[in-house]
Design an enzyme around this catalytic site. Structure first.
Site, PDB file in Angstrom:
ATOM      1  N   ASP A 182      48.344  42.199  39.043  1.00 11.55           N
ATOM      2  CA  ASP A 182      48.589  42.057  37.665  1.00 11.55           C
ATOM      3  C   ASP A 182      48.242  43.203  36.863  1.00 11.55           C
ATOM      4  OD1 ASP A 182      47.179  40.405  37.423  1.00 11.55           O
ATOM      5  OD2 ASP A 182      47.901  40.612  35.112  1.00 11.55           O
ATOM      6  N   GLU A 183      49.102  44.500  36.461  1.00 14.96           N
ATOM      7  CA  GLU A 183      48.781  45.667  35.556  1.00 14.96           C
ATOM      8  C   GLU A 183      47.558  46.516  36.158  1.00 14.96           C
ATOM      9  OE1 GLU A 183      49.574  43.512  31.622  1.00 14.96           O
ATOM     10  OE2 GLU A 183      47.456  42.600  32.364  1.00 14.96           O
ATOM     11  N   VAL A 184      48.089  47.149  37.113  1.00 12.97           N
ATOM     12  CA  VAL A 184      46.754  48.463  37.528  1.00 12.97           C
ATOM     13  C   VAL A 184      47.080  49.162  37.277  1.00 12.97           C
ATOM     14  CG1 VAL A 184      46.316  49.168  40.028  1.00 12.97           C
ATOM     15  CG2 VAL A 184      46.577  46.475  40.299  1.00 12.97           C
ATOM     16  N   GLU A 242      54.224  41.865  39.911  1.00 13.82           N
ATOM     17  CA  GLU A 242      53.685  43.720  40.690  1.00 13.82           C
ATOM     18  C   GLU A 242      53.329  42.803  42.459  1.00 13.82           C
ATOM     19  OE1 GLU A 242      52.032  44.055  36.085  1.00 13.82           O
ATOM     20  OE2 GLU A 242      52.718  42.268  38.048  1.00 13.82           O
ATOM     21  N   HIS A 257      42.355  44.406  36.325  1.00 10.87           N
ATOM     22  CA  HIS A 257      40.951  42.898  35.833  1.00 10.87           C
ATOM     23  C   HIS A 257      39.907  43.184  36.833  1.00 10.87           C
ATOM     24  CE1 HIS A 257      44.353  42.748  32.964  1.00 10.87           C
ATOM     25  NE2 HIS A 257      45.375  42.307  34.432  1.00 10.87           N
TER      26      HIS A 257
END
Length: 672
Positions: free
Chosen positions: A312-314, A364, A249
């Site tokens: 998060d969300e890598v 995460e 992000h």
């Protein structure tokens, strides 16, 4: 301290009923009495404790709001205990410069014929007691008053937060401040400020000015404004925890600093929504040198002891495509990208600690090799919090508290942080659950409508985090939520006024009434469905009916209650008249609304849904007649009625007709 302060604000007051039951969040213990303490021109306030500017400012704000409710001249009588003072405030300790986690937030409030007494150990307790007193004020036949009551109160969880995303859509300082006021009213104590994202980097950095100069479109907070907000929050007992998302992000970071990215670029601010591939290079010492300087600068700017790194969300796609990163993984026996992110997290944790902070991240970041003083914020649920707690990690719950998903207040209210999974833990492990945070992600909000997406539903989450678990009566929550919503609007929030203003803009010179009749019974689609209905970017205007429509229709909920009473055979004549009146108004509304829809791009796609409402309401009228006569629906009508209902159930223009489920219940009750 000897101050006499006179304030008079002739503002409309908010009449309340059943005063001791109108508090939100509900206190730990409430013992109502039988009489009332009058609030008139003789009302006075006495402060007992070491002189402190923050306490004095809080009392002044309290008096201003009390005067706004009553229009009465008020004063402070300081010095020694004064038996004649109407409200005596006593506190033990002077507040620190900034609030801290786990300070004593308890207070006791006793209101009797002789006067009121507020006792607290800390500044936070004083603030919460004053908020409760304001909610006890009502107007009676003989003037303003507060019911005799004994309250002993303290929060169930020490961490009660609201995340505001200022990145996907920019949120000016005034938006943040008014939401801090709302948080203080419902006793929330943490602003989680999301400040970096693919769509924007929102803080001035004097060390790396390209971050905000190239990554923000000119919309960023200066360091002076950051300090101003932090002080404003602290005066209201609220901590400010910054989040700078890393290693993913991070597209907006790389516009000015591609040297810390895993891919060559070039990069530009992302305009779309979703999860994107750009991420920091976790194998480069340049990255850690950069972060050491940056985190050091931000740690000095934000005084709270916690620092949120996101995490998060890598996707890992840039890492997979980079030969140098793959070689690093092989040399260091890192079997997958999760292991590589754990390596990154360890390095960042060392930097965060170096600058005197404790690290927070999303689910995460969790790994059993990390030290136990990190906090894991869970969007996945209590099961993941429990797993962390078993291994000694503190956690926060955000699962079920995502306000941007447009769930009803009842849904958020039902999410219990200490559910059966958590209760199965040992006592010490349960204490690892610090509380929770509601989340206002900003893909589909602007400064104009963000308040309506947060409030008043956020008050239900605030109560879940403050009040005892047995405070769970949904009907009573909604009754008090309506009162709380009005109080919040008087405080300066715009969740009610923005709705009308947006509808008026859509209506233009035409009467707003047909549009409002329709808008009152629709809600935006739920979850992530809106992103699938029509492409949006950060540049898309948020000015259509779906942007104005409330997340929860009060009219639809009231209609649902009337339908249930009718089916159960216990509806009163007045309520039946109201039920039929609702259906008639919806049945007759389409011909009034269609002329406004024609040619109005802000109402594009609304026409068929307006017709659906009219047709479904006509069916509803017929069904009410059949239910009232204890009849059954003829087979030939059952097919056509079912088709009308099924058509009206489908979303159009990213909107749902929220009265259709209740009409469907009427149908089910009479179908043969």
């Amino acid at each position: 301290m000897k101050n006499i302060i006179s304030l008079c604000f002739l503002v409309a007051c908010l009449p309340l009923i059943a005063v001791s039951q109108n508090i939100m969040p509900v206190p730990s213990s409430v013992q109502p009495g039988s009489g009332y303490l009058r609030i008139d021109s003789s009302f006075s306030l006495s402060i007992h404790g070491k002189k402190n500017q923050r306490i004095e400012a809080a009392v002044l704000r309290f008096l201003k709001r009390l005067s706004s409710q009553t229009g009465i001249l008020l004063r402070i009588d300081g010095g020694r205990y004064n038996a004649a003072a109407s409200l005596v405030i006593r506190y033990d300790t002077t507040p620190d410069s900034f609030p801290r986690l786990s300070e004593d937030e308890s207070y006791s409030l006793h209101i009797a014929e002789s006067g009121a007494r507020l006792d607290a150990k800390t500044f936070a307790g004083v603030l919460y007691g004053l908020e409760t007193f304001l909610q006890l004020v009502e107007v009676g036949a003989d003037g303003f008053r507060a019911r005799h009551v004994e309250i002993e109160d303290q929060p169930r969880f020490p961490w009660r937060g609201l995340l505001i995303d200022a990145c996907r859509h920019w949120m000016p300082v005034e938006v943040i401040k008014r939401n801090l006021d709302g948080m203080a009213m419902v006793k929330m104590n943490v602003l989680h400020w999301h400040l970096s994202e693919d769509q924007g980097f929102r803080v001035e950095s004097k060390k790396f000015p390209k971050l905000h100069e190239l990554g923000s479109d000119g919309n960023y907070y200066t360091q002076r404004e950051i300090r101003e907000v932090i002080t404003y929050a602290a005066d209201r007992g609220i901590r400010v925890v910054p989040e700078f998302d890393m290693p993913g992000h991070t597209t907006a970071w790389f516009v000015g600093h591609p040297e810390i990215a895993s891919g060559p670029g070039p990069y530009q601010i992302e305009r779309k929504w979703g999860v994107f591939d750009p991420s920091m290079d976790p194998t480069s010492e340049t990255t850690y040198k950069f972060l050491d300087t940056f985190i050091g600068e931000m740690a000095a700017l934000f005084p709270d002891e916690y620092f949120h790194i996101g995490g998060d969300e890598v996707t890992g796609k840039q890492w997979d495509a980079n030969p140098q990163i793959q070689e690093f993984k092989r040399k260091n026996n890192l079997n997958d990208n999760h292991a590589l992110q754990v390596y990154f997290n360890r390095r960042v944790l060392a930097i965060v600690k170096k600058h005197g902070k404790k690290m927070i991240g999303w689910d995460e970041i969790f790994h059993p090799d990390l030290p136990k003083d990190i906090i894991v914020q869970s969007w996945r649920g209590q099961k993941f919090l429990a797993e962390g707690a078993k291994q000694g990690y503190q956690g926060l719950l955000s699962f079920g508290y995502y306000l941007d998903l447009i769930r009803p207040a009842s849904y958020h209210y039902s999410i219990e942080p200490a559910d059966s999974t958590i209760k199965s833990l040992s006592s010490d492990q349960q204490k690892k659950i610090l509380g929770g945070e509601s989340c206002m992600w900003a893909e589909y909000v602007t400064p104009e409508n963000v308040d309506s997406r947060i409030w008043p539903r956020n008050a239900a989450i605030a109560e879940r985090l403050w009040s005892v678990a047995t405070t769970n009566d949904v009907d009573d929550m909604y009754r008090r939520l309506e009162i709380t919503g009005k109080r919040l609007e008087l405080l300066g929030l715009t969740h009610r006024t923005s709705y009308i203003q947006m509808l008026e803009r859509i209506a233009g010179v035409q009467s707003i009434e047909p549009l409002k009749t329709f808008a009152d019974v629709v809600e935006p689609v739920k979850g992530y469905e809106r992103g699938r209905t029509r492409p949006h970017t950060s540049l898309t205007p948020m000015n259509r009916l779906v942007d104005a429509a409330r997340p929860e229709s009060d009219v639809a909920r009231r209609f649902a209650r009337l339908v249930e009473e009718l089916i159960a055979g216990r509806i009163s004549n007045d309520d039946k008249t109201l039920l039929v009146g609702f259906l008639k108004s919806w049945s007759d509304n389409d011909p009034k609304l269609q002329p406004m829809i024609a040619g109005n791009q802000l109402l594009d796609g609304i026409g068929p849904l307006s017709k659906d409402l009219s047709d479904a309401a006509a069916v509803g009228l017929r069904l009410v007649e059949i239910v009232s006569s204890s009849g059954k629906l003829a087979n030939e009508d059952a097919i056509s009625f079912k088709q009308v209902i099924e058509r009206a159930e489908k979303p159009r223009a990213a909107l749902l007709l929220m009265v259709v489920p209740s009409i469907k219940k009427l149908y089910t009750a009479v179908v043969q």
